[in-house]
Design an enzyme around this catalytic site. Structure first.
Site, PDB file in Angstrom:
ATOM      1  N   HIS B 137       0.775  -1.239   0.000  1.00 21.44           N
ATOM      2  CA  HIS B 137       0.000   0.000   0.000  1.00 21.44           C
ATOM      3  C   HIS B 137       0.811   1.296   0.000  1.00 21.44           C
ATOM      4  CE1 HIS B 137      -3.105  -2.882   0.993  1.00 21.44           C
ATOM      5  NE2 HIS B 137      -4.026  -1.989   1.030  1.00 21.44           N
ATOM      6  N   GLY B 188      -0.222  -2.073  -5.974  1.00 20.98           N
ATOM      7  CA  GLY B 188      -1.050  -3.250  -5.719  1.00 20.98           C
ATOM      8  C   GLY B 188      -2.484  -2.847  -5.436  1.00 20.98           C
ATOM      9  N   HIS B 189      -2.646  -1.712  -4.798  1.00 19.77           N
ATOM     10  CA  HIS B 189      -3.981  -1.139  -4.581  1.00 19.77           C
ATOM     11  C   HIS B 189      -4.016   0.176  -5.329  1.00 19.77           C
ATOM     12  CE1 HIS B 189      -7.717   0.208  -2.996  1.00 19.77           C
ATOM     13  NE2 HIS B 189      -7.754  -0.613  -1.962  1.00 19.77           N
ATOM     14  N   HIS B 263     -10.782  -7.615  -6.197  1.00 17.47           N
ATOM     15  CA  HIS B 263     -11.111  -6.660  -5.134  1.00 17.47           C
ATOM     16  C   HIS B 263     -11.886  -5.495  -5.744  1.00 17.47           C
ATOM     17  CE1 HIS B 263     -10.165  -3.563  -2.077  1.00 17.47           C
ATOM     18  NE2 HIS B 263      -9.922  -4.556  -1.242  1.00 17.47           N
ATOM     19  N   GLU B 315     -12.870  -9.529  -0.960  1.00 19.11           N
ATOM     20  CA  GLU B 315     -13.555  -8.233  -0.894  1.00 19.11           C
ATOM     21  C   GLU B 315     -14.015  -7.819  -2.280  1.00 19.11           C
ATOM     22  OE1 GLU B 315     -12.103  -5.783   2.720  1.00 19.11           O
ATOM     23  OE2 GLU B 315     -10.380  -5.937   1.394  1.00 19.11           O
ATOM     24  N   GLU B 331     -18.941  -3.653  -0.005  1.00 23.29           N
ATOM     25  CA  GLU B 331     -18.219  -2.698   0.837  1.00 23.29           C
ATOM     26  C   GLU B 331     -18.642  -1.262   0.527  1.00 23.29           C
ATOM     27  OE1 GLU B 331     -13.972  -3.326   0.647  1.00 23.29           O
ATOM     28  OE2 GLU B 331     -13.572  -1.385   1.586  1.00 23.29           O
ATOM     29  N   CYS B 333     -16.920   1.351   0.567  1.00 23.35           N
ATOM     30  CA  CYS B 333     -15.923   1.959  -0.321  1.00 23.35           C
ATOM     31  C   CYS B 333     -16.175   1.624  -1.784  1.00 23.35           C
ATOM     32  CB  CYS B 333     -14.518   1.465   0.034  1.00 23.35           C
ATOM     33  SG  CYS B 333     -13.866   2.155   1.553  1.00 23.35           S
ATOM     34  N   CYS B 399     -11.127   2.218   6.285  1.00 21.76           N
ATOM     35  CA  CYS B 399     -11.208   2.873   4.975  1.00 21.76           C
ATOM     36  C   CYS B 399     -12.595   3.435   4.701  1.00 21.76           C
ATOM     37  CB  CYS B 399     -10.802   1.905   3.870  1.00 21.76           C
ATOM     38  SG  CYS B 399     -11.686   0.333   3.888  1.00 21.76           S
ATOM     39  N   CYS B 400     -13.636   2.651   5.012  1.00 16.82           N
ATOM     40  CA  CYS B 400     -14.991   3.059   4.639  1.00 16.82           C
ATOM     41  C   CYS B 400     -15.467   4.278   5.408  1.00 16.82           C
ATOM     42  CB  CYS B 400     -15.975   1.908   4.873  1.00 16.82           C
ATOM     43  SG  CYS B 400     -15.619   0.451   3.870  1.00 16.82           S
TER      44      CYS B 400
END
Lengths: 634, 634
Positions: B137, B188-189, B263, B315, B331, B333, B399-400
């Site tokens: 991340h 990666g994200h 994801h 996810e 999710e 997000c 995160c959300c």
């Protein structure tokens, strides 16, 4: 226990003649038992018995066989020997016996001076035995080894293994109990209780029964043994990974338990042992606890297949009416254990309610765990799939593989019971035995094409005329059952699910029992939210499912079964050796424009629905499946 | 891109006047932003920025705050600053600004000589930076910090934080790319791509756009960067814990991707960035890839609430039509990210299909993530519950929490777009702004009681008469929409979901737009197996649910809604400040004898069904809930 109790006629005294069970038995004998031995060898389980040796690498990383060493491996050995022994009772087999003997050699060598026997602890951390009953399966493994030893002795008369296990049981009896210096422990995974009662029944040694009763009654008492044990290990008891002692049913004393909770297999092994103890000890308190738990599980927490335990995380129960279909855990072992428990409840009270559930779990939730060809398994038994569920050739935790094989191999032991003046049939399907009634030998031969047909013929052949009570289970699903002796109709007036024919039986007497198997719809209690607006199909003891292989054209979940559509049984010689399917005119939903969501309802087009017995699913190409079919009410 | 594109009017240029969004905004300003700062402090996230310091203990065991240190903590700080900055655009707040300044102080101190900035790596293992882009991340955190810095600058004009981040971006641009000695890595994200495009739009520095384009285009190329990186770490790339590079959408180059996989949030951030790049670079290939992925997700993988990603383990996405309700991950997000993507697609083509999905995800799947009182959150947004789902005060992965607050605080930024000769309304709900059309200032003031009513009034007040095209989104749900200018009806002939009113506008012009909100039933494609025989309710932009608090008497899943039952909207001043409910005569299934399974269908008794907007659920006592209600077809 108002009447004198019935006792089961053991597997070794009953022969199987029906095509259905004969076929399953041959598969287990010829393919399942040998292939399971190969697996035990391949994954390193047999090697783990060869002590002393340098301990193999621990759980992570995997051992050289690609499998991780497990604390419960001894139990798999015990269960395999048990299953193999039941099979040997049908047909002796030198090769299998030699394999068992080799295992017994290893176990004898592994056993400690004082009788202790657990290959994980002896090989890896002998100084830590009996320090984590909560998690580490020592008593559970002992129980399964003991059941294996008893079955092997019963099947072959050889008692080397039994001797090993009696020494171990002596040791366990010295370690655990209420006496000074003894540990007040009990198993984290119940099982040894059942084995100890079997040992008592074999040897009549009362100490075994008392030890089983101790384990049951000590369970859940305060101060809590698992907490004390955790503290002794330097751990915080509150850090128990399962979160609650409900997980292993030690949250309160067993007599105070009224709701089934936690890990389903542990719970069912416990209640089965409680029922055994209630019978052996005439313990009304234990019987009442069993009855309360039975009501709870059958009225609120049992799948229509006899599956138990919806949730993966605790491998067990959640709350009443929580019975998700696609994510059902419904472990094969749990249905096997439900058969055990129901069978034992039958011997507390000859009540067809127990027999119905026993039959249901046997033919559906348990039998679905074994593939047709006998070498692949379901650990979990979902009631719905999009095709993602496939059978395993083996499992990291192979408990279910040998549980289903030991059940099938011993199915004859669930068919009949007797007492001094009576014989009771619980199951039909080609069972033959000879009993002694008041000193008179009576040969009994039941023939039927069960579970495909409910037409049962029972020949009764006493050495000389003799009075006794023939009890016949009349399943709740049988609509208008009837019977005749010879050509003479007999009035069936079943009490608690059993019809009773008391008379003087003579050589050549034949009872014809007709249990009409109507194809029926079942509806779930509306609190089972997943099944609202859905219907399940049953015919006789078999619950059906709708599988894509028989219903091509999209996911089976888009089929609707009209409420009034006739369900036609259709025998299919081409399908699994002659399965009975159910066929109905149905509807299939089709969307006009392919949109994911639309304000217009999808069109219902004419279709044909073919349902297959649930236990046969997932033996062909992958595809969707469901037990609960959407119903068209209009 | 056949016409000149519209550009969004930024949040800082739009005021909100409607009761609905004003109330949410006040809650976010007054309660959510301050309480989130307290949480960032309590759990140790703010402390983790204070470098140098001895690194706190790693993930397990927990730190002194009871929370485990996480590699993504910098991102939470960035997102909180971003959300707070949007709020500051509505109302400056000394206290919040002082808190942001303190964080900026810490980040400035933490930043390395060369511009690198990641508090996890700098504090814990500075020598390992950029060694695990796949999992750790770093670029994701950089992106969120950068978005925070940009929002803070836009809201306050202060650029200390932006300076820090531009230095870091310079560093990133030197490390990654196709040049000699550069790493050919990518996140990666996904996330930094969006931030870099925002930075480009702010500073016009082309290098930022090129770096974003590099990250997008490099993704999924062979030899695979994450594999090479794993080998360099001494790991087997095949041991990737997620099992497949589909997890982070690097299984193939993005232009070749046609199915949404892995994801969900990563995927949606990526497609949002692809849409931005397609616009900025006029890249038709990227646009086509976006369109294919858009079709896939909206036609096969989107919940009726605008939720995305059914599965917890990744996810994310599974396969077409796999949309389980009770176990939906969905999710928060992911719905927030879907709003981002839809908003960007709108600026590639002014198509109401994008606007409809943006509105759907905003008002339902995203907004449900924030509790009424503003301090509790849903991470996952199931469409059915037995009452086990409760909102969190905080989450290990928060995160959300800040994603929903930054969305609500910036909702004004999604309402309007403009180009030289036109203004487009995408959302209604009390938005006011002033635009310049051909050098003429035009004040626009939209007033409505949206989403409760579709009666919209737009005042147009140019400094002097001016020609322009007023584009009004006509939602697909609007049945017989109509409009008038003053008292004069206007023919609405929407093209691709937008009506166009092109004329010379004068001071005092008032457009009345009526978007009738009928209560409607929605049916899912029959391949959505969970929703067969079920119906969802919608009124205007809001999807409804049935919650036990409004429908006492057992689980709501035992309610049946007759297909022909009228759905009556009923305004409830007592409910969440005036929510509109839908009320219908219905049936409730009742079992005669309480048996778990019965051959007779349960009786359907008269009942009344009250449905609540989905985003309002779980703000009262726990209870069952469902979006998809069983339908009585008869």
């Amino acid at each position: 226990m108002t009447e004198r109790p019935y006792f089961p006629i053991p597997f070794s005294e009953v022969r199987i003649t029906s095509p259905f069970w004969r076929e399953r038995l041959e598969v287990v004998l010829g393919r399942t038992i040998p292939s399971q031995h190969r697996k035990l060898d391949e994954v390193g389980i047999l090697e783990s018995l060869k002590l002393p040796q340098p301990p193999p690498p621990l759980a992570y990383p995997r051992n050289s066989h690609g499998f991780t060493v497990q604390v419960f491996w001894d139990s798999d050995v015990g269960k395999w020997i048990e299953a193999a022994s039941y099979a040997l009772a049908h047909r002796r087999d030198q090769e299998i016996e030699a394999k068992i003997e080799a295992i017994v050699d290893d176990l004898r060598r592994a056993q400690a001076e004082d009788g202790y026997l657990n290959c994980w602890y002896l090989g890896r951390e002998p100084e830590r035995r009996w320090t984590n009953l909560r998690d580490n399966h020592e008593l559970y493994c002992a129980g399964h080894l003991l059941e294996g030893a008893i079955a092997y002795y019963r099947a072959t008369g050889r008692r080397r293994f039994l001797d090993v296990m009696e020494r171990f049981v002596d040791h366990i009896g010295s370690v655990f109990g209420l006496g000074p210096g003894q540990k007040r422990g009990y198993p984290g995974h119940q099982e040894i209780e059942l084995a100890l009662i079997k040992l008592y029944r074999l040897t009549k040694d009362k100490r075994r029964l008392e030890l089983a009763a101790y384990f049951i009654d000590e369970r859940g008492r305060e101060p809590h043994y698992f907490s004390q044990e955790a503290i002794a290990r330097g751990e915080d008891p509150a850090g128990f990974w399962a979160g609650t002692y409900e997980y292993n049913q030690s949250h309160k004393p067993v007599r105070e338990q009224t709701r089934v909770v936690g890990h389903a297999v542990r719970g069912m092994y416990m209640t089965a042992a409680m029922a055994d103890l209630a019978l052996e000890l005439g313990d009304e308190g234990l019987k009442r606890a069993c009855e309360a738990l039975w009501r709870d599980v059958t009225a609120t927490q049992m799948y229509v297949t006899g599956g138990l335990g919806p949730r993966e995380t605790n491998e067990g129960f959640t709350e009443p009416y929580d019975l998700p279909n696609e994510t059902a855990y419904a472990e094969t072992c749990a249905s096997v254990a439900l058969v055990f428990w129901a069978h034992r409840m039958l011997h507390l009270d000859l009540d067809g309610g127990y027999g119905d559930v026993m039959e249901l779990a046997l033919f559906n939730g348990a039998l679905s765990g074994l593939s047709r060809e006998g070498t692949h398994y379901f650990y979990t038994n979902p009631l719905e799939s999009r095709g993602q569920h496939r059978r395993w050739a083996w499992h990291r935790c192979p408990c279910c593989t040998m549980n289903v094989s030991r059940l099938v191999a011993s199915v004859a032991g669930y068919a009949l019971s007797q007492r001094e003046d009576g014989v009771a049939f619980h199951l039909y399907g080609g069972f033959e035995t000879t009993v002694a009634i008041g000193g008179v030998k009576v040969a009994l031969s039941e023939a039927s094409d069960y579970p495909w047909s409910g037409e049962v013929r029972i020949e009764i052949d006493p050495e000389r005329p003799v009075d006794f009570d023939l009890k016949l289970r009349i399943p709740a699903w049988a609509v208008h059952p009837s019977a005749a002796i010879g050509e003479e109709p007999v009035a069936l007036e079943p009490t608690h699910g059993y019809a009773s024919i008391r008379r003087r039986w003579q050589a050549g007497d034949v009872v014809r029992l007709d249990l009409p198997m109507a194809a029926e719809r079942l509806y779930a209690h509306p609190f089972v939210r997943m099944d609202v607006g859905r219907v399940a199909l049953r015919r006789g003891p078999l619950v059906y499912c709708v599988e894509e292989a028989d219903n091509p054209g999209g996911p089976v979940q888009s089929l609707l079964l009209p409420r009034a559509a006739p369900l036609a049984p259709e025998r299919r010689p081409d399908l699994f050796g002659g399965a009975m399917t159910l066929v109905a005119p149905a509807k299939r939903l089709a969307h006009a424009d392919g949109a994911l969501y639309a304000t217009a309802p999808p069109k219902a087009e004419d279709a044909r629905l073919t349902a297959l017995p649930y236990h046969l699913w997932a033996n062909r190409e992958p595809g969707s499946m469901e037990v609960w079919v959407a119903e068209q009410q209009g």
